[in-house]
Design a protein around this motif. Sequence first.
Motif, PDB file in Angstrom:
ATOM      1  N   SER A 391      97.319 -70.353 164.010  1.00 48.24           N
ATOM      2  CA  SER A 391      95.795 -70.406 163.704  1.00 48.24           C
ATOM      3  C   SER A 391      95.319 -71.215 164.750  1.00 48.24           C
ATOM      4  O   SER A 391      94.061 -70.920 165.114  1.00 48.24           O
ATOM      5  CB  SER A 391      95.980 -71.354 162.207  1.00 48.24           C
ATOM      6  N   TYR A 392      95.803 -72.297 165.360  1.00 53.01           N
ATOM      7  CA  TYR A 392      95.148 -73.178 166.372  1.00 53.01           C
ATOM      8  C   TYR A 392      95.129 -72.175 167.748  1.00 53.01           C
ATOM      9  O   TYR A 392      94.004 -72.129 168.317  1.00 53.01           O
ATOM     10  CB  TYR A 392      96.320 -74.285 166.958  1.00 53.01           C
ATOM     11  N   SER A 394      94.784 -69.005 167.775  1.00 51.14           N
ATOM     12  CA  SER A 394      93.535 -68.086 167.411  1.00 51.14           C
ATOM     13  C   SER A 394      92.260 -68.789 167.733  1.00 51.14           C
ATOM     14  O   SER A 394      91.218 -67.921 168.003  1.00 51.14           O
ATOM     15  CB  SER A 394      93.724 -67.485 165.962  1.00 51.14           C
ATOM     16  N   ILE A 395      91.945 -70.002 167.300  1.00 50.54           N
ATOM     17  CA  ILE A 395      91.009 -70.761 167.535  1.00 50.54           C
ATOM     18  C   ILE A 395      90.390 -70.970 168.908  1.00 50.54           C
ATOM     19  O   ILE A 395      89.542 -70.693 169.549  1.00 50.54           O
ATOM     20  CB  ILE A 395      90.912 -72.090 166.692  1.00 50.54           C
ATOM     21  N   ARG A 396      91.569 -71.257 169.740  1.00 52.06           N
ATOM     22  CA  ARG A 396      91.345 -71.327 171.310  1.00 52.06           C
ATOM     23  C   ARG A 396      91.274 -69.981 171.956  1.00 52.06           C
ATOM     24  O   ARG A 396      90.352 -70.083 172.913  1.00 52.06           O
ATOM     25  CB  ARG A 396      92.769 -72.060 171.710  1.00 52.06           C
ATOM     26  N   ASP A 398      89.005 -67.669 170.425  1.00 52.97           N
ATOM     27  CA  ASP A 398      87.775 -67.635 170.157  1.00 52.97           C
ATOM     28  C   ASP A 398      86.926 -68.501 171.066  1.00 52.97           C
ATOM     29  O   ASP A 398      85.918 -68.186 171.382  1.00 52.97           O
ATOM     30  CB  ASP A 398      87.495 -67.851 168.705  1.00 52.97           C
ATOM     31  N   GLN A 399      87.375 -69.628 171.328  1.00 54.01           N
ATOM     32  CA  GLN A 399      86.573 -70.758 172.097  1.00 54.01           C
ATOM     33  C   GLN A 399      86.419 -69.997 173.465  1.00 54.01           C
ATOM     34  O   GLN A 399      85.540 -70.155 174.279  1.00 54.01           O
ATOM     35  CB  GLN A 399      87.414 -72.021 172.078  1.00 54.01           C
TER      36      GLN A 399
END
Length: 499
Positions: A391-392, A394-396, A398-399
Motif C-alpha cells: 500500500s505504501y 502504491s502511494i509512492r 501515485d506521488q
Amino acid sequence: MNSTILKLLICFCLFVSLQTQAQAPTADKRSLSLSLDDCIAHALKQNLNLRHQRLNISSEKVALKHAYMDLLPTVNANTGMSYSVGRTINQFTNEYVDRPVRQQNMSISAEVALFDGFKKINTVRKNKLYLRISQYDLQAVEQEITLEVIQAYMQVLFAQEIVALKETQWQATQSQLNSARKLVRAGSLVPTDETQLEAQLFQDQQSVIETKRELAISQLHLKQILQLPANQSIAIEAPEKVIPDKAETLFSTAEVYLSALEQQAAILSADMLLRSAQYDISISKAGFFPYLSLRAGLYSQYSSIAPEQIPVAGIANVSRIIPTGSFVLSPADLPGLTEGTKIPVYTETEIPAKYTDNNYINQLDFNLRRYISINLSIPIFNNTLTKTRTSYASIRLDQARLNAMQLRQEVRQAIELAYLKTKAAADSHAAAQRRVGSLTEVYTKAKTSFRAGRISALDLIQTKRLLEQATSDLTRVKYEYFFGIKLLKFYRSGTLGFE
C-alpha cells in the motif's frame, strides 16, 4: 546664494560617497579575465551542490553493485569451543561420563535463493534506475547552475553598459558646461543656464557612482556563484554578438515543449522515478510468494573423550561373526551335549576394517558430515506487513506520477511565459531602437539651439534625460530579448550559452 549652497551640498555628498568607496577593501589578487564559458566551468567545478550530487552517484553505484552481489549464494563458516565439567554424554558410546570434556564444533554452509518472487531481480532493476536518476539529477543541477551563472553574467554586462552610458553622459554634460561658461561670458546665455548645467553635472556624477555600486553588487553576486572571494578582481569578457537574429524566436511553444520533454534532465529524472516506484510495488508484492532456497554444507566436531582408536574414514566395513554375550541352554535331545549346557550366541555384523589414532585431524575427518537441503517457506500470515508495504509503495507511485505531471506543467508554463516575454522583448527592442534614434536627432538639434540661445539649459537637460532614459531602456530590453532567446534554446536543447 541658493545656487552656491546647492553646489556645496552636492559636492559634500559626492565627497562622502567617494570616501566610502576609497575605504572599501581592495583586491589583493590579480584580476581574472572571465568569459561565459570560464564562469560556467568554474561554477560547475566549485559548486557544493554538485559535489553532493556526485557523491549520490557514487552511493547509487555501490547500491547497484550490492544488488548484483545479492544474487550470489551466501557462504558462512562457524566454529565454537567449549569446556565442561560434570556429567555428560559421550557421543561415541552414548553413555554418561563424569569427567572434564573439551569440544569443538565447526561448519561451513552455503545458501542460494531459487525463487523469491523476483524480489532480488526487481531490486537490481530498481537500483539501475536510481543510478540513472542520480545522473539526471546531476545534469539538472548543472543546468540550474548554468542558468544562474548566465543570469548573473548578463547582469554584470548590463551594469557595465549602464556605467559606460552614465560616464558618457557625464562627459557630455561637462562639455556642455564648458561651452555654456564661454557663452555666458560672451553674453549669449544667462548665468542661470550655467547653474542648471552645473547641477546636472553633479547629478550625472552621482549617477555614475550609483551605477558603479550596482555593478559592484552584480560582480559580487557572480563571484559568490563562482565561489570566488569578494576581494577578487574580475574582468568580464563581453560576447561579440548580443542581439540574435530575429529568426531564432520562431520556435513555437509546442515545439519547444515537446523537445523539453526529451531534453530536460529534471523531467527525465521524474520519469525514471516513476518507473522505480513501479518496481517498488513489485518488490513489496514478492512477500506474497513462497520462498524457495537451496542449502548445502559441511559439519564436523572434536571431543576429548573420544576412544583412543577410531575407524579410518572412507574405508569400507568388513563382516565379522562375533559373540553377542548371550547364551542358550541345550535341549535334552541334542547329541553330544548334556541337557542344560550353555551355548554362546554369535551374530554377523559389520565392523570397521581399520582403525587409527584418535588425534585432532583424524577425528574431524571421521566426524565429517555433508548435507544438502531444499527449503520452502510459504507465507500464511505476517500481520499484514506485506500488504502494508504494498500500500505504501502504491502511494509512492501515485506521488511520483503527480510529481511528473506537475513538473511537466511547470515546464510548459515556463516555456509559454518565456515565449511571450521574448516576443514582447523583440518588439520592444525594435521600438526602443527607433525611439533612441528619434531622440538622438532631437537632442542633436537641441544642442544646436542651446548654443544659439533659442532654448534654455533646462530644455536641453530635459531632452538629454529623455535620451538617457531611452538608451537605458534599449540596453535593458536588449538583454531581456537576448536572454529570452537563450532560455528558449535551453528548454529546447538543454544547453545555455552565447554560442
